[in-house]
Design an enzyme around this catalytic site. Structure first.
Site, PDB file in Angstrom:
ATOM      1  N   PHE A  24       0.854  -1.178   0.000  1.00  0.00           N
ATOM      2  CA  PHE A  24       0.000   0.000   0.000  1.00  0.00           C
ATOM      3  C   PHE A  24       0.892   1.232   0.000  1.00  0.00           C
ATOM      4  CE2 PHE A  24      -4.599   0.699   1.349  1.00  0.00           C
ATOM      5  CZ  PHE A  24      -5.101  -0.304   0.568  1.00  0.00           C
ATOM      6  N   GLN A  70      -8.638  14.325   4.098  1.00  0.00           N
ATOM      7  CA  GLN A  70      -7.967  13.575   3.035  1.00  0.00           C
ATOM      8  C   GLN A  70      -8.842  13.428   1.795  1.00  0.00           C
ATOM      9  OE1 GLN A  70      -6.929   9.105   3.338  1.00  0.00           O
ATOM     10  NE2 GLN A  70      -4.979  10.172   3.350  1.00  0.00           N
ATOM     11  N   HIS A  88      -9.002  11.206  -1.326  1.00  0.00           N
ATOM     12  CA  HIS A  88      -8.441   9.952  -1.838  1.00  0.00           C
ATOM     13  C   HIS A  88      -8.184  10.138  -3.324  1.00  0.00           C
ATOM     14  CE1 HIS A  88      -7.987   5.773  -2.967  1.00  0.00           C
ATOM     15  NE2 HIS A  88      -7.985   5.427  -1.699  1.00  0.00           N
ATOM     16  N   LEU A 111     -15.213   4.925  -4.274  1.00  0.00           N
ATOM     17  CA  LEU A 111     -13.802   4.662  -4.074  1.00  0.00           C
ATOM     18  C   LEU A 111     -13.275   3.512  -4.919  1.00  0.00           C
ATOM     19  CD1 LEU A 111     -11.707   5.877  -2.220  1.00  0.00           C
ATOM     20  CD2 LEU A 111     -11.998   3.885  -0.768  1.00  0.00           C
ATOM     21  N   GLU A 167      -6.707   1.912  -2.997  1.00  0.00           N
ATOM     22  CA  GLU A 167      -5.279   2.020  -3.219  1.00  0.00           C
ATOM     23  C   GLU A 167      -4.676   0.639  -3.487  1.00  0.00           C
ATOM     24  OE1 GLU A 167      -3.661   4.873  -0.546  1.00  0.00           O
ATOM     25  OE2 GLU A 167      -1.942   3.593  -0.110  1.00  0.00           O
ATOM     26  N   ARG A 180      -1.111   9.488  -0.003  1.00  0.00           N
ATOM     27  CA  ARG A 180      -2.335   9.902  -0.691  1.00  0.00           C
ATOM     28  C   ARG A 180      -2.373  11.388  -1.043  1.00  0.00           C
ATOM     29  NH1 ARG A 180      -6.922   6.227   2.373  1.00  0.00           N
ATOM     30  NH2 ARG A 180      -6.298   4.306   1.332  1.00  0.00           N
ATOM     31  N   HIS A 201     -12.581  12.028   1.339  1.00  0.00           N
ATOM     32  CA  HIS A 201     -12.539  10.664   1.831  1.00  0.00           C
ATOM     33  C   HIS A 201     -12.481  10.514   3.336  1.00  0.00           C
ATOM     34  CE1 HIS A 201     -11.856   6.407   1.607  1.00  0.00           C
ATOM     35  NE2 HIS A 201     -10.650   6.466   2.101  1.00  0.00           N
ATOM     36  N   ARG A 218      -3.310  10.640   6.488  1.00  0.00           N
ATOM     37  CA  ARG A 218      -3.393   9.246   6.916  1.00  0.00           C
ATOM     38  C   ARG A 218      -2.877   8.319   5.831  1.00  0.00           C
ATOM     39  NH1 ARG A 218      -6.766   5.261   5.810  1.00  0.00           N
ATOM     40  NH2 ARG A 218      -8.478   6.471   4.952  1.00  0.00           N
TER      41      ARG A 218
END
Lengths: 587, 230
Positions: free
Chosen positions: A119, A240, A242, A252, A255, A286, A353, A398
């Site tokens: 990730f 955030q 995304h 979404l 990732e 991100r 997000h 994050r």
């Protein structure tokens, strides 16, 4: 009419991963625990988490929690509290094993261990080679975890109040929280729940923005309840975006797609992340990837007839990997973008997000009011965990796979701390009629008759204002205007009327209560954002392009009363290891 | 696009009725988007919905006779005028909102949780990829209720027949190599109703928005029962 009342040892508001993991600890300890949720528990938004949960299990590559900690501190742009981050990364390992023991159907490696994927923002050896730290159940990890936790709560006989809406916390004169006023949605009747401790686990508030990966229910109810109870919200400017929402729709695309080897291209077919993050490329943090996409589009290299998105290429992974590891994404892409990723790339654009900020807590989940000198005052009887809380482990940005981790670790920690605290508080504290009346006024306000602005109208206007004035790139001028507009909308709230005054399953009333919550947290976001004069993590300002550790290595703290902002220092000292001092953040 | 939507508000209506709405269709519009547009026009209209992407299972409704999820059904696939009703066979609370409590009770009745009796290892309980594959097509259930409320056996005996959703979950745990309660799970499914009211009508398979196959799972349970009885 007399108000219906129930009494419990512990009240948990919200039945996502944090609430259910806390409830499970409490129910297993034979305490009387009530879980209040405005939707049936498995409909909570944890269900939509896709990619997985981070833990340094080292099932694929060598790994340890200290590397995970480094990545998280760096990912946070050094705004995360290092004691809490150390705690989370260490606890990650037993937490994931416990989940597995509880039945989560994790994908598996050939040796029978839990499957882990790469990730963004993950490294081995403090910034070295890519790590594979995200434990996954295909691309439906949140679903697998939420259902398992609900199932274990059935076994533990947790008391659920399904489709009850939390309206307001009840306080005594010393500021202790005594429970909450709730509304049974089906009957429209209020219910007062008295509890020795109350845990807010209400999730995020992505519905403040018009285009979001968040569900209709993500309206920041717990955060707004805390604000109205005199508790501040911390680091609310850090929201955030995304990088890969389905363009124009916001759903979404995990990732994990890039973790499995997918990558982004612009209209020239160029793999543009190589320019922005030469090492990590598509698996940079991100905030970095989101800004890169917006920059590509702004500079005219976007795809599609309106040049308003980029493409996520997946087809080279082959049918097998896509079917095995990314089945949910394939389904979503077909339904919402009309493309089969095994054949064509997916059109993507950043989508609102996740809230890094929230209700300030210590690492045991206890809500604390921070003071500028770094001291913290515990709010008696009140806990918070999950996205609505700010421990703070995510700081300014994050990492993917750390949100499921956050809700599970701190939900569990809060549950255990509640068990400890309940040993010393055998009695319910008395509740004054005045406090109850004050909470009831929140509800009766919506019984005002007459013509007025509709909830929908104000909600639509508000979400547009937030999108225009608190998005990915933020200048002083844009945000100052945003603050004025949100203030004006908050004033307008007084003139909103409910046309539908019926009782049974009145969703219009719920949406009215949610709108008040949205505007309260929207104000926290725009004000905190306007004042932070630097670029850090998700908070990116063209007029202050650099991170400023001299003046701004500190948490913002917003109080509703007087729209006041305060600041508190970042905890840079971990529990047992050395501090990671701030460094330039390159990927 | 024309919609006829089932309306019933017990606070004001003496009987349910179908109400007509006109919705301007945009590209890629889903049924849920249309229902939200209808709510824009008429604040008093009630329906459940949340994630908008087919994973929370809130917005199951019956459109043109078919149980489906509003959020994953393009309106372009629906024949006009679209008739939208609550899920069949459940008591209506209001408009498209039905009382699902019996459905949830049947789910709870199959003990839908992993029962592992051996001492737990320090790390994960090992499971081979082949054993894990057996859970595919089972664990993905979103509890939307499309299947059970399309099942004639469940319409007749919602109090005694577990219904396809709960039985799919019963098999999800029987099929899990980590679960150690096979005998008690099978014993609990004995009797003429809980499992055996399934007459393989297969409405469940047809209506599942996640393409799961409860009928097949029920068949597997019966097979395992047979194996255990000899």
């Amino acid at each position: 009419m007399t108000l219906a009342r129930r009494r419990f040892d512990a009240l948990i508001i919200g039945a996502g991963g944090a609430g259910l993991n806390a409830a499970l600890q409490l129910a297993n300890a034979n305490l009387r625990v009530a879980v209040v949720s405005k939707v049936f528990p498995t409909r909570s938004h944890t269900v939509a988490a896709q990619g997985g949960v981070n833990a340094a299990l080292a099932n694929v590559f060598e790994d340890n929690w200290h590397w995970h900690m480094f990545d998280t501190v760096k990912g946070s742009d050094y705004l995360g509290d290092q004691d809490a981050i150390e705690f989370m990364c260490r606890e990650a390992i037993p937490t994931v094993y416990e989940l597995e023991h509880n039945g989560v159907p994790f994908s598996r490696l050939d040796n029978g261990k839990i499957y882990q994927r790469a990730f963004g923002g993950q490294s081995q050896n403090f910034g070295g080679a890519q790590a594979a730290r995200t434990c996954a159940a295909a691309d439906r990890t949140g679903h697998a975890i939420l259902h398992t936790l609900y199932q274990q709560n059935i076994r533990a006989r947790t008391h659920f109040f399904d489709e009850y809406f939390g309206i307001e916390l009840i306080r005594d004169e010393e500021g202790a929280i005594l429970g909450a006023l709730t509304l049974e949605i089906e009957t429209g009747e209020p219910l007062l729940i008295e509890a020795k401790t109350t845990l807010l686990a209400t999730g995020g508030g992505g519905q403040v923005f018009r285009t979001t990966s968040n569900a209709h229910i993500n309206t920041g109810d717990g955060m707004a309840m805390a604000l109205r109870a005199g508790v501040p919200l911390m680091d609310m400017e850090f929201f955030q975006f995304h990088p890969t929402g389905i363009a124009g729709r916001g759903m979404l695309i995990t990732e994990g797609v890039r973790g499995e080897g997918g990558y982004l291209i612009n209209k020239d077919g160029e793999r543009f992340m190589e320019r922005y993050a030469p090492n990590a490329k598509d698996l940079a943090s991100r905030d970095v990837v989101s800004r890169a996409i917006v920059t590509e589009v702004k500079e005219g290299r976007g795809c599609g007839p309106n040049a308003d998105h980029v493409l996520l290429k997946v087809d080279h992974l082959g049918e097998d990997i896509i079917a095995k590891r990314l089945p949910g994404i394939r389904e979503s892409s077909k339904i919402f973008a009309g493309v089969d990723p095994a054949v064509e790339p997916i059109p993507v654009f950043p989508t609102a997000h996740y809230m890094m900020g929230g209700i300030p807590t210590d690492r045991l989940g206890q809500v604390v009011i921070p003071a500028a000198d770094g001291s913290e005052q515990i709010v008696p009887g009140l806990y918070a965990a999950g996205e609505c809380a700010c421990v703070s482990v995510h700081g300014a940005n994050r990492l993917g796979g750390n949100s499921l981790l956050d809700i599970l670790v701190f939900g569990r920690a809060a549950g255990q701390q509640i068990i400890n605290n309940l040993k010393d508080s055998p009695e319910h504290r008395p509740m004054s009629e005045a406090a109850i009346d004050q909470a009831m006024a929140k509800l009766t306000r919506w019984e005002q008759p007459g013509e007025g602005i509709s909830v929908r109208e104000l909600r639509d206007e508000f979400r547009k204002v937030m999108e225009d004035h608190a998005g990915v790139f933020r200048t002083d001028e844009i945000m100052a205007e945003g603050v004025e507009k949100v203030k004006a909308l908050r004033e307008k709230l007084k003139d909103v009327r409910l046309g539908d005054q019926s009782k049974v399953f009145n969703t219009a009333r719920i949406e009215a209560l949610e709108l008040e919550n949205l505007i309260d947290i929207g104000m926290a976001i725009v004000l905190s954002a306007l004042e932070r004069k630097e670029s850090r993590g998700a908070h990116s300002r063209p007029d202050y392009t650099e991170r400023d550790d001299v003046n701004w290595l500190k948490h913002s703290v917003y109080f509703k009363e007087g729209d006041r902002l305060d600041y508190k220092p970042v905890q840079t000292k971990p529990l047992t290891v050395e501090t990671f001092p701030p460094k330039p953040r390159v990927y | 696009m024309k919609f006829f939507v089932y309306r019933y508000n017990p606070d004001v209506d003496t009987a349910p009725h179908m109400q007509e709405y006109d919705v301007e269709v945009s590209r890629g519009m889903m049924l849920r988007d249309a229902l939200m547009e209808i709510k824009r026009q008429d604040e008093a209209f009630a329906f459940r919905h949340s994630c908008g992407e087919g994973v929370c299972g809130s917005d199951a409704v019956n459109a043109n006779g078919q149980n489906l999820l509003g959020c994953t059904t393009p309106v372009s696939e629906l024949k006009e005028p679209v008739h939208v009703r609550p899920l069949p066979g459940r008591p209506v609370i209001r408009d498209l909102v039905v009382d699902m409590s019996q459905f949830y009770q049947q789910y709870r009745a199959v003990k839908p949780y992993l029962i592992h009796k051996d001492p737990l290892p320090e790390q994960e309980i090992l499971q081979s990829p082949e054993d894990r594959d057996k859970l595919d097509g089972l664990y993905e259930c979103i509890m939307c209720g499309c299947c059970s409320t399309a099942c004639p056996s469940f319409w007749w005996n919602p109090d005694k027949f577990h219904g396809p959703q709960a039985l799919l979950q019963a098999w999800r745990f029987l099929a899990d190599s980590r679960d150690q309660a096979t005998d008690e799970r099978l014993d609990a499914l004995e009797g003429p109703y809980k499992l055996f009211r399934c007459h393989t009508i297969m409405n469940c398979v047809e209506s599942c928005p996640k393409s799961l196959n409860p009928t097949k799972a029920i068949g597997k349970i019966k097979e395992l029962m047979l194996k255990h009885s000899i």
